[in-house]
Design a protein around this motif. Structure first.
Motif, PDB file in Angstrom:
ATOM      1  N   SER A 145      37.349  38.137  35.732  1.00 36.17           N
ATOM      2  CA  SER A 145      38.700  38.459  36.171  1.00 36.17           C
ATOM      3  C   SER A 145      39.686  38.354  35.028  1.00 36.17           C
ATOM      4  O   SER A 145      40.535  39.223  34.840  1.00 36.17           O
ATOM      5  CB  SER A 145      39.096  37.493  37.294  1.00 36.17           C
ATOM      6  N   SER A 156      42.325  33.159  31.028  1.00 35.34           N
ATOM      7  CA  SER A 156      42.766  32.255  32.096  1.00 35.34           C
ATOM      8  C   SER A 156      41.654  31.317  32.492  1.00 35.34           C
ATOM      9  O   SER A 156      41.882  30.135  32.734  1.00 35.34           O
ATOM     10  CB  SER A 156      43.190  33.048  33.332  1.00 35.34           C
ATOM     11  N   TYR A 209      51.453  28.022  32.299  1.00 38.74           N
ATOM     12  CA  TYR A 209      51.795  28.871  31.158  1.00 38.74           C
ATOM     13  C   TYR A 209      52.724  30.006  31.542  1.00 38.74           C
ATOM     14  O   TYR A 209      52.804  30.421  32.691  1.00 38.74           O
ATOM     15  CB  TYR A 209      50.535  29.455  30.516  1.00 38.74           C
ATOM     16  N   GLU A 227      52.552  33.165  30.384  1.00 41.44           N
ATOM     17  CA  GLU A 227      51.781  34.321  30.801  1.00 41.44           C
ATOM     18  C   GLU A 227      50.895  33.811  31.927  1.00 41.44           C
ATOM     19  O   GLU A 227      49.904  33.161  31.691  1.00 41.44           O
ATOM     20  CB  GLU A 227      50.977  34.946  29.653  1.00 41.44           C
ATOM     21  N   LEU A 228      51.347  34.037  33.138  1.00 38.24           N
ATOM     22  CA  LEU A 228      50.700  33.516  34.343  1.00 38.24           C
ATOM     23  C   LEU A 228      49.199  33.486  34.162  1.00 38.24           C
ATOM     24  O   LEU A 228      48.555  34.519  34.142  1.00 38.24           O
ATOM     25  CB  LEU A 228      51.029  34.425  35.517  1.00 38.24           C
ATOM     26  N   ASP A 229      48.640  32.284  34.012  1.00 38.59           N
ATOM     27  CA  ASP A 229      47.208  32.276  33.722  1.00 38.59           C
ATOM     28  C   ASP A 229      46.418  32.227  35.022  1.00 38.59           C
ATOM     29  O   ASP A 229      45.915  31.217  35.443  1.00 38.59           O
ATOM     30  CB  ASP A 229      46.844  31.130  32.790  1.00 38.59           C
ATOM     31  N   LEU A 230      46.368  33.368  35.672  1.00 40.77           N
ATOM     32  CA  LEU A 230      45.669  33.456  36.934  1.00 40.77           C
ATOM     33  C   LEU A 230      44.485  34.402  36.805  1.00 40.77           C
ATOM     34  O   LEU A 230      44.362  35.126  35.835  1.00 40.77           O
ATOM     35  CB  LEU A 230      46.609  33.977  38.021  1.00 40.77           C
ATOM     36  N   LEU A 231      43.654  34.376  37.837  1.00 45.91           N
ATOM     37  CA  LEU A 231      42.490  35.249  37.895  1.00 45.91           C
ATOM     38  C   LEU A 231      42.798  36.299  38.951  1.00 45.91           C
ATOM     39  O   LEU A 231      42.679  36.032  40.149  1.00 45.91           O
ATOM     40  CB  LEU A 231      41.270  34.423  38.267  1.00 45.91           C
ATOM     41  N   PRO A 232      43.250  37.474  38.534  1.00 46.96           N
ATOM     42  CA  PRO A 232      43.823  38.438  39.482  1.00 46.96           C
ATOM     43  C   PRO A 232      42.895  38.896  40.586  1.00 46.96           C
ATOM     44  O   PRO A 232      43.345  39.146  41.691  1.00 46.96           O
ATOM     45  CB  PRO A 232      44.237  39.617  38.594  1.00 46.96           C
ATOM     46  N   LEU A 246      40.572  37.213  42.071  1.00 45.47           N
ATOM     47  CA  LEU A 246      40.092  36.129  42.930  1.00 45.47           C
ATOM     48  C   LEU A 246      41.174  35.771  43.955  1.00 45.47           C
ATOM     49  O   LEU A 246      42.320  36.159  43.815  1.00 45.47           O
ATOM     50  CB  LEU A 246      39.728  34.910  42.080  1.00 45.47           C
ATOM     51  N   VAL A 279      40.366  26.396  41.026  1.00 42.16           N
ATOM     52  CA  VAL A 279      39.329  26.860  40.092  1.00 42.16           C
ATOM     53  C   VAL A 279      38.765  25.719  39.243  1.00 42.16           C
ATOM     54  O   VAL A 279      37.591  25.716  38.890  1.00 42.16           O
ATOM     55  CB  VAL A 279      39.853  28.028  39.223  1.00 42.16           C
ATOM     56  N   LYS A 302      46.045  39.510  42.716  1.00 41.52           N
ATOM     57  CA  LYS A 302      46.603  40.751  42.182  1.00 41.52           C
ATOM     58  C   LYS A 302      47.464  41.492  43.212  1.00 41.52           C
ATOM     59  O   LYS A 302      48.267  42.340  42.854  1.00 41.52           O
ATOM     60  CB  LYS A 302      45.496  41.666  41.666  1.00 41.52           C
ATOM     61  N   VAL A 343      55.040  39.197  41.524  1.00 44.78           N
ATOM     62  CA  VAL A 343      55.041  38.331  40.345  1.00 44.78           C
ATOM     63  C   VAL A 343      55.591  36.945  40.695  1.00 44.78           C
ATOM     64  O   VAL A 343      55.068  35.923  40.253  1.00 44.78           O
ATOM     65  CB  VAL A 343      55.851  38.978  39.208  1.00 44.78           C
ATOM     66  N   GLN A 384      52.985  35.017  42.440  1.00 46.72           N
ATOM     67  CA  GLN A 384      51.967  34.600  41.483  1.00 46.72           C
ATOM     68  C   GLN A 384      52.427  33.355  40.736  1.00 46.72           C
ATOM     69  O   GLN A 384      51.662  32.425  40.509  1.00 46.72           O
ATOM     70  CB  GLN A 384      51.667  35.726  40.493  1.00 46.72           C
ATOM     71  N   LYS A 390      48.900  25.451  41.719  1.00 49.06           N
ATOM     72  CA  LYS A 390      47.635  25.139  41.063  1.00 49.06           C
ATOM     73  C   LYS A 390      47.758  23.881  40.192  1.00 49.06           C
ATOM     74  O   LYS A 390      46.929  22.990  40.256  1.00 49.06           O
ATOM     75  CB  LYS A 390      47.219  26.336  40.199  1.00 49.06           C
TER      76      LYS A 390
END
Lengths: 315, 506
Positions: free
Chosen positions: A198, A202, B88, B90-95, B97, B105, B143, B147, B150, B157
């Motif tokens: 993904s 990240s 962070y 830059e949104l450190d996500l897993l789009p 998931l 996570v 995703k 924003v 998110q 998180k």
């Protein structure tokens, strides 16, 4: 990830409809095939489809895992050839040794792929394109370019074995899909593979050891290729160093028709199964209708373009 | 609150990247229960510093002590073990998931057999999201969220884990007023629990609202650390830019000419509803509104990026039906988009190539490119907008936000755009670069260009615009002349009716 909301809305709409799209296509293909040929909807014919797709089917499990991780493994077809050569070469000494040995070899190739990938950081397409050639060449060198006889009859019979009127390979394939589904859905490693695919940065920042996950992914891919290789060997009853050509593309085809993303993070192994069967049925009906095998790839090509095109096309 | 013991000490931290010294002997101390604000212009080294703090980057030299014990970190895992976490920028996500998976996570709830416990994970996620007071479905894919949603997920998180030090890198950048209030509430709660918080922001007002201590970085050096009650806004700005900043905004009065662009009942299904507007030569037309009000969509439909479903668009007296941005560009339009990194600049190419794109798209039936001539133009424009760089061969991705934005602007100057559509052009840009950008805008209008400016920062919008249109729910609600309205009046029209009613009801 930061697409504007407009596109996001489109995606939402798409993802809700696409979950139904694939089963729908599957059913349409079944109905269409049954309408075209009376021979289609028979137990005998379904057995043909299953036996014909079994090796790709098992391979596609591993390919789905690799694609979900955001990578690709082009070397699996060559790995099948090498496995079959190793199997056929060792089998006269000991069948157990041959089975364990060939699985071990393919597992090692997977590990090497994974380690090279994480050490060099090269694109997996390029890396596995190289190992595809190297592994193929290894198989040819070991077998001296000739088919290797030596697969015992008992092992070769496995591919024809039937339990309760259902071929053994069908059970094996179903077990593989269940295992892969369970692995991807319920194990930490499985979820980590989705996370890495993904967004690997990240995932790294979330404390996932990305390199270890990638190496594990390729090890799985290698091991699965080894299993597929065993079925292949049983099916062709030989060690074929120049066999299983193009199998990786067949596996990729099943996975992407099943909706696995080429960019990682998305994919369901049961959808790969549906993709596999859609392809299998289309090939089968063309055979039943007596269409030249030269034309079949055109049909598959068009199928991929339609299946993937519908998904990716923006409204 | 400042009496907690020191939990994190960073001493003489230096970080060298190839060719650059990002940090030079930076000291930083964080106490338990303290909100320590970190401010500085873009490229001052804030992000690098926090990445070293969390173990995501390794330091070149210096020492880090946690609770007085020296530590060495080799990866983000090590930072986490020490209780140091970061949200962070830059949104450190897993789009791809789910929301719940993203939240957990790092520590997925497991069954006795060591398998992923989905029901427990979704339930726990639901609870956590509820404490934040937001309606986000734990099973939704990240995703598919906005924003702002998110951003909330990243915060939830970080909160799901026990941390001793929580780093927030510009959390306010995409949050609306009420979400920010809730965030501040949570920060105060964490303070009481003795968590040390490092809060990075460009909005200096927030330093005074939430901060106990403030550290100013400039060019990789620690310029000052002070108690918030002992400093003023002016003092902070002076430290940040290294000089007195006379004014925050810059505006010149120029003669407004004839209408250059007129939209009548412009409609894009689901995006823009019946918008009519007129833009004059030399005018800056401001567009106010909340996130999601349809401002970006309006600019994109004028530019030709979105297909207009009904209504008319007249540019320089000619009725236009743009089917792609190419058509808009041909008529002299240029869009500086909100999403600079994906839509504005080509980050992996050089400055001169980026600027030259503006020339290339205007060329017709010319097959071969004359590079010296093309790049000569780029050199002129880069000097004109004053891009700070080692060389024009430098990749745009290596520039600071402000300089990237100047590059995008220079691209449109290269294509001789007469109407510039600026979408949040100063977001995430430091104070000094903002002022330079305002001056560039003034020069544009003096050169008889026209500007439509979308900005979420009302003071900026009010100071620069000749007229302001207020949008909500994809429609224009109100028009104000410069100086006619206060912030409150603009907001009154910007907040959608339903929202007001729901607030009243609750």
């Amino acid at each position: 990830m930061f697409k504007e909301q407009a596109q996001m809305k489109d995606k939402v709409r798409f993802s809700s409809s696409s979950s139904m799209l694939l089963p729908l296509v599957f059913i349409i293909v079944v109905i269409a095939c049954a309408a075209v040929s009376p021979m289609f909807f028979t137990a005998e014919n379904f057995r043909n489809i299953i036996v014909g797709s079994a090796t790709f089917g098992i391979l596609a499990c591993g390919m789905t895992v690799v694609l979900v991780s955001g990578e690709i493994d082009l070397s699996v077809g060559s790995q099948i050839a090498l496995t079959s050569v190793v199997m056929a070469t060792l089998a006269p000494k000991s069948l157990t040794l041959a089975i364990i040995g060939s699985l071990f070899v393919s597992l090692c190739i997977g590990l090497i792929n994974g380690i090279l990938l994480t050490k060099t950081k090269m694109p997996s397409f390029v890396l596995t394109l190289s190992t595809m050639g190297i592994v193929r060449s290894l198989a040819l060198v070991i077998a001296n370019g000739q088919p290797v006889y030596g697969v015992p009859r008992s092992f070769a019979n496995l591919s024809n074995a039937v339990v309760g009127n259902v071929p053994l390979v069908a059970y094996a394939m179903i077990v593989m899909y269940l295992l892969t589904w369970f692995f991807l859905k319920y194990t930490t490693l499985g979820r980590s593979i989705y996370a890495v695919g993904s967004n690997s940065e990240s995932a790294r920042l979330s404390g996932i050891n990305v390199n270890r996950v990638k190496i594990a992914t390729y090890a799985i891919s290698g091991f699965v290729a080894g299993l597929a290789g065993l079925f292949y060997t049983s099916y062709v009853t030989l060690g074929l160093p120049d066999g299983a050509v193009d199998y990786e593309t067949q596996a990729i085809t099943a996975a992407i028709i099943g909706g696995t993303s080429f960019f990682g993070g998305e994919g369901k192994v049961f959808n790969t199964f549906l993709g596999l069967f859609i392809v299998g049925m289309v090939k089968n009906i063309l055979n039943l209708m007596g269409v030249s095998p030269f034309v079949q790839p055109i049909a598959i090509g068009v199928l991929i373009i339609i299946a993937v095109g519908v998904r990716t096309r923006k409204s | 609150m400042n009496n907690g013991k020191t939990i994190l000490e960073m001493e003489r931290i230096t970080k060298e990247f190839p060719g650059v010294k990002a940090l030079k002997n930076v000291d930083l101390k964080v106490r338990a229960g303290e909100v320590h604000c970190l401010v500085g212009e873009n490229g001052a080294g804030k992000s690098t510093l926090i990445k070293i703090m969390t173990g995501a980057h390794s330091k070149s030299s210096g020492q880090i002590r946690v609770n007085g014990i020296p530590v060495e970190m080799n990866g983000p895992q090590d930072g986490k073990k020490l209780g140091i976490r970061a949200i962070y920028q830059e949104l450190d996500l897993l789009p791809t998931l789910t929301v719940a998976e993203n939240i957990f996570v790092e520590d997925i709830p497991k069954t006795k057999l060591g398998l992923v416990n989905w029901s427990k994970m979704n339930l726990k996620a639901q609870e956590l999201l509820r404490t934040f007071g937001v309606q986000i479905e734990p099973k939704a894919l990240v995703k598919d969220l906005t924003v702002a949603e998110q951003q909330i997920v990243t915060i939830v998180k970080a909160l799901s884990q026990d941390s001793k030090i929580l780093i927030m890198d510009e959390p306010s950048a995409v949050l609306t007023g009420s979400e920010l209030e809730r965030l501040f509430g949570i920060i105060r709660e964490l303070q009481k629990q003795g968590v040390g918080i490092i809060y990075i922001t460009h909005r200096l007002v927030e330093v005074f609202e939430i901060g106990d201590t403030v550290t100013v970085l400039r060019d990789g050096e620690n310029i000052a650390t002070a108690k918030v009650e002992d400093v003023t806004m002016e003092q902070l700005i002076t430290w940040m830019v290294g000089r007195e900043l006379g004014e925050q905004f810059y505006k010149e009065t120029v003669d407004i000419g004839d209408i250059v662009l007129e939209a009548k009942n412009l409609t894009v299904t689901g995006q823009v509803k019946n918008v009519s507007l007129q833009l004059h030569e030399g005018e800056i037309l401001g567009i106010a509104g909340l996130v999601g009000a349809g401002r970006t969509e309006l600019l994109k439909s004028i530019f030709g990026q979105y297909q207009v479903d009904s209504g008319s668009l007249v540019v320089f007296g000619e009725e236009c039906h743009f089917t792609s941005p190419r058509d808009g560009i041909a008529k002299g339009l240029g869009l500086v988009p909100e999403d600079r990194k994906n839509e504005g600049a080509v980050l992996c190419r050089s400055i001169e190539e980026n600027i030259s794109l503006g020339v290339l798209v205007k060329r017709k039936f010319k097959f071969l490119v004359h590079f010296p001539k093309l790049f000569q133009k780029a050199v002129e424009l880069a000097n004109y907008v004053a891009i700070r760089c080692h060389s024009l061969k430098q990749e745009v991705g290596t520039l600071s936000g402000g300089n990237q934005q100047k590059t995008v602007l220079a691209k449109w100057l290269a294509s001789e755009s007469k109407i510039l559509l600026l979408d949040e052009p100063t977001r995430g840009i430091d104070v000094g670069s903002k002022l330079e950008f305002y001056k560039l805008m003034a020069e544009m209008v003096r050169a008889k260009k026209s500007i439509i400016l979308v900005s979420s920062e009302l003071p900026e919008l009010m100071a620069l615009s000749d007229r302001i249109l207020v949008m909500s729910n994809s429609q224009v609600r109100k028009e104000f002349l410069a100086g006619e309205a206060t912030q409150e009046e603009i907001l009154e029209y910007a907040i959608p009716q339903e929202l007001k009613e729901s607030v009243r009801a609750s």
